[in-house]
Design a protein around this motif. Structure first.
Motif, PDB file in Angstrom:
ATOM      1  N   ARG A   1      77.879  34.156  40.594  1.00  0.00           N
ATOM      2  CA  ARG A   1      76.631  34.436  41.418  1.00  0.00           C
ATOM      3  C   ARG A   1      76.982  35.152  42.494  1.00  0.00           C
ATOM      4  N   LYS A   2      78.192  34.911  43.255  1.00  0.00           N
ATOM      5  CA  LYS A   2      78.338  36.023  44.213  1.00  0.00           C
ATOM      6  C   LYS A   2      78.559  37.325  43.676  1.00  0.00           C
ATOM      7  N   ASP A   3      79.321  37.514  42.576  1.00  0.00           N
ATOM      8  CA  ASP A   3      79.799  38.833  41.969  1.00  0.00           C
ATOM      9  C   ASP A   3      78.321  39.528  41.492  1.00  0.00           C
ATOM     10  N   GLN A   4      77.175  38.950  41.115  1.00  0.00           N
ATOM     11  CA  GLN A   4      76.041  39.540  40.885  1.00  0.00           C
ATOM     12  C   GLN A   4      75.351  39.736  42.247  1.00  0.00           C
ATOM     13  N   LEU A   5      75.230  39.071  43.203  1.00  0.00           N
ATOM     14  CA  LEU A   5      74.734  39.395  44.227  1.00  0.00           C
ATOM     15  C   LEU A   5      75.510  40.740  45.007  1.00  0.00           C
ATOM     16  N   TYR A   6      76.613  40.768  44.934  1.00  0.00           N
ATOM     17  CA  TYR A   6      77.342  41.858  45.605  1.00  0.00           C
ATOM     18  C   TYR A   6      77.069  43.300  44.819  1.00  0.00           C
ATOM     19  N   LYS A   7      76.963  43.217  43.333  1.00  0.00           N
ATOM     20  CA  LYS A   7      76.465  44.310  42.538  1.00  0.00           C
ATOM     21  C   LYS A   7      75.244  44.832  42.866  1.00  0.00           C
ATOM     22  N   GLU A   8      74.333  43.667  43.199  1.00  0.00           N
ATOM     23  CA  GLU A   8      72.949  44.194  43.284  1.00  0.00           C
ATOM     24  C   GLU A   8      72.873  44.874  44.820  1.00  0.00           C
ATOM     25  N   GLN A   9      73.584  44.298  45.600  1.00  0.00           N
ATOM     26  CA  GLN A   9      73.461  44.803  47.098  1.00  0.00           C
ATOM     27  C   GLN A   9      74.237  46.320  47.156  1.00  0.00           C
ATOM     28  N   ILE A  10      75.363  46.508  46.143  1.00  0.00           N
ATOM     29  CA  ILE A  10      76.055  47.760  46.184  1.00  0.00           C
ATOM     30  C   ILE A  10      74.852  49.077  45.682  1.00  0.00           C
ATOM     31  N   GLU A  11      74.126  48.408  44.501  1.00  0.00           N
ATOM     32  CA  GLU A  11      73.068  49.284  43.788  1.00  0.00           C
ATOM     33  C   GLU A  11      71.777  49.705  45.071  1.00  0.00           C
ATOM     34  N   GLN A  12      71.621  48.689  45.637  1.00  0.00           N
ATOM     35  CA  GLN A  12      70.512  48.878  46.803  1.00  0.00           C
ATOM     36  C   GLN A  12      71.076  50.132  47.615  1.00  0.00           C
ATOM     37  N   LEU A  13      72.292  49.851  47.991  1.00  0.00           N
ATOM     38  CA  LEU A  13      72.884  50.868  49.168  1.00  0.00           C
ATOM     39  C   LEU A  13      73.095  51.900  48.622  1.00  0.00           C
ATOM     40  N   LYS A  14      73.353  52.243  47.242  1.00  0.00           N
ATOM     41  CA  LYS A  14      73.343  53.499  46.429  1.00  0.00           C
ATOM     42  C   LYS A  14      72.329  54.181  46.654  1.00  0.00           C
ATOM     43  N   SER A  15      71.080  53.418  46.305  1.00  0.00           N
ATOM     44  CA  SER A  15      69.943  54.199  46.356  1.00  0.00           C
ATOM     45  C   SER A  15      69.446  54.396  47.809  1.00  0.00           C
ATOM     46  N   GLN A  16      69.695  53.645  48.617  1.00  0.00           N
ATOM     47  CA  GLN A  16      69.495  54.071  50.121  1.00  0.00           C
ATOM     48  C   GLN A  16      70.192  55.304  50.559  1.00  0.00           C
ATOM     49  N   GLU A  17      71.518  55.749  50.074  1.00  0.00           N
ATOM     50  CA  GLU A  17      72.368  56.726  50.391  1.00  0.00           C
ATOM     51  C   GLU A  17      71.840  57.898  49.779  1.00  0.00           C
ATOM     52  N   SER A  18      71.358  57.667  48.572  1.00  0.00           N
ATOM     53  CA  SER A  18      70.677  59.026  47.832  1.00  0.00           C
ATOM     54  C   SER A  18      69.395  59.455  48.423  1.00  0.00           C
ATOM     55  N   SER A  19      68.722  58.460  48.967  1.00  0.00           N
ATOM     56  CA  SER A  19      67.468  58.909  49.472  1.00  0.00           C
ATOM     57  C   SER A  19      67.550  59.412  50.942  1.00  0.00           C
ATOM     58  N   LEU A  20      68.574  58.866  51.764  1.00  0.00           N
ATOM     59  CA  LEU A  20      68.815  59.386  53.020  1.00  0.00           C
ATOM     60  C   LEU A  20      69.522  60.850  52.733  1.00  0.00           C
ATOM     61  N   ARG A  21      70.301  61.087  51.953  1.00  0.00           N
ATOM     62  CA  ARG A  21      71.035  62.424  51.475  1.00  0.00           C
ATOM     63  C   ARG A  21      69.886  63.493  51.319  1.00  0.00           C
ATOM     64  N   LYS A  22      69.024  63.041  50.333  1.00  0.00           N
ATOM     65  CA  LYS A  22      67.704  64.118  50.091  1.00  0.00           C
ATOM     66  C   LYS A  22      67.113  64.257  51.425  1.00  0.00           C
ATOM     67  N   GLU A  23      66.758  63.400  52.217  1.00  0.00           N
ATOM     68  CA  GLU A  23      65.881  63.342  53.385  1.00  0.00           C
ATOM     69  C   GLU A  23      66.769  64.280  54.398  1.00  0.00           C
ATOM     70  N   ASN A  24      68.196  64.177  54.445  1.00  0.00           N
ATOM     71  CA  ASN A  24      68.864  65.090  55.398  1.00  0.00           C
ATOM     72  C   ASN A  24      68.612  66.226  54.919  1.00  0.00           C
ATOM     73  N   ALA A  25      68.671  66.609  53.707  1.00  0.00           N
ATOM     74  CA  ALA A  25      68.784  68.053  53.345  1.00  0.00           C
ATOM     75  C   ALA A  25      67.638  68.862  53.497  1.00  0.00           C
ATOM     76  N   GLU A  26      66.536  68.005  53.263  1.00  0.00           N
ATOM     77  CA  GLU A  26      64.951  68.660  53.692  1.00  0.00           C
ATOM     78  C   GLU A  26      64.892  68.810  55.260  1.00  0.00           C
ATOM     79  N   LEU A  27      65.430  67.702  55.913  1.00  0.00           N
ATOM     80  CA  LEU A  27      65.356  68.083  57.521  1.00  0.00           C
ATOM     81  C   LEU A  27      66.189  69.349  57.979  1.00  0.00           C
TER      82      LEU A  27
END
Length: 215
Positions: A140-166
């Motif tokens: 269960r802990k591993d599953q939660l870690y993987k879900e958190q990593i996927e969320q952070l990757k998605s947030q990172e991609s969104s922030l990179r795209k927003e930074n390029a536009e700015l």
């Protein structure tokens, strides 16, 4: 909000007693109707108020229900159902108490307590159970870690795209109107020169002798 526990005794205030009677009576008759519909049961309820007013409900004809009741209980001792019911309650209570005791003992053993009376087989079983529980916790802990990593990757991609536009917006905003005009003029001037250099054909061949007469 959690309702407080109501003490089972007569309500001394007459107004409160009447209000409670009205609410409880309506709820009782409603539950009787639901029981008859949901379970296809034959139900009859008779209630007399403190003033002697009759309230009743019957899923069929009340007279027939009462006749059926009298016929059923005619040859049965008055205290039979009461004794059987009380005995059943005692048996259920004893069984439930035994189950609770076993659960409490199992809980203590899993916590490492009350192990002095355990055999080797019991200890091995407790160890295996704890191992399985630990595996499930880790999964269960591993599953939660993987879900958190996927969320952070998605947030990172969104922030990179927003930074390029700015950044692009900032660069465009930094250019003065004169610079923008000069860049446009330079691009316009470069275009004709490129086209003429591509189409210009110069004859550079060397010829020795008399010039040829051309018509």
């Amino acid at each position: 909000m959690v309702r407080g526990k109501i003490e089972m005794k007569k309500i001394e205030n007459a107004t409160s007693r009447q209000v409670t009677f009205s609410k409880r009576r309506s709820g009782l008759l409603k539950k009787a109707h639901e029981l008859s519909v949901l379970c296809d049961a034959e139900v009859a309820v008779i209630v007399f108020s403190q003033n002697g007013k009759l309230y009743q409900f019957s899923s069929s004809d009340m007279t027939k229900v009462l006749e059926r009741y009298h016929q059923y209980t005619k040859d049965v001792p008055a205290n039979k159902f009461g004794d059987e019911y009380i005995q059943q309650l005692k048996n259920d209570s004893a069984s439930m108490a035994k189950k609770i005791e076993l659960l409490e003992l199992s809980k203590r053993k899993l916590l490492g307590q009350s192990l002095s009376s355990c055999s080797n087989d019991e200890l091995r079983g407790i160890e295996e159970q704890l191992h399985r529980s630990l595996q499930r916790v880790r999964q269960r802990k591993d599953q939660l870690y993987k879900e958190q990593i996927e969320q952070l990757k998605s947030q990172e991609s969104s922030l990179r795209k927003e930074n390029a536009e700015l950044s692009a917006m900032w660069q465009r905003a930094e250019k003065t109107p004169q610079q923008q005009q000069r860049e446009a003029e330079a691009e316009a001037e470069a275009a004709p020169h490129c086209s003429s250099s591509q189409t210009l054909d110069v004859d550079t061949e060397l010829f020795i002798g008399l010039p040829q007469q051309r018509c």
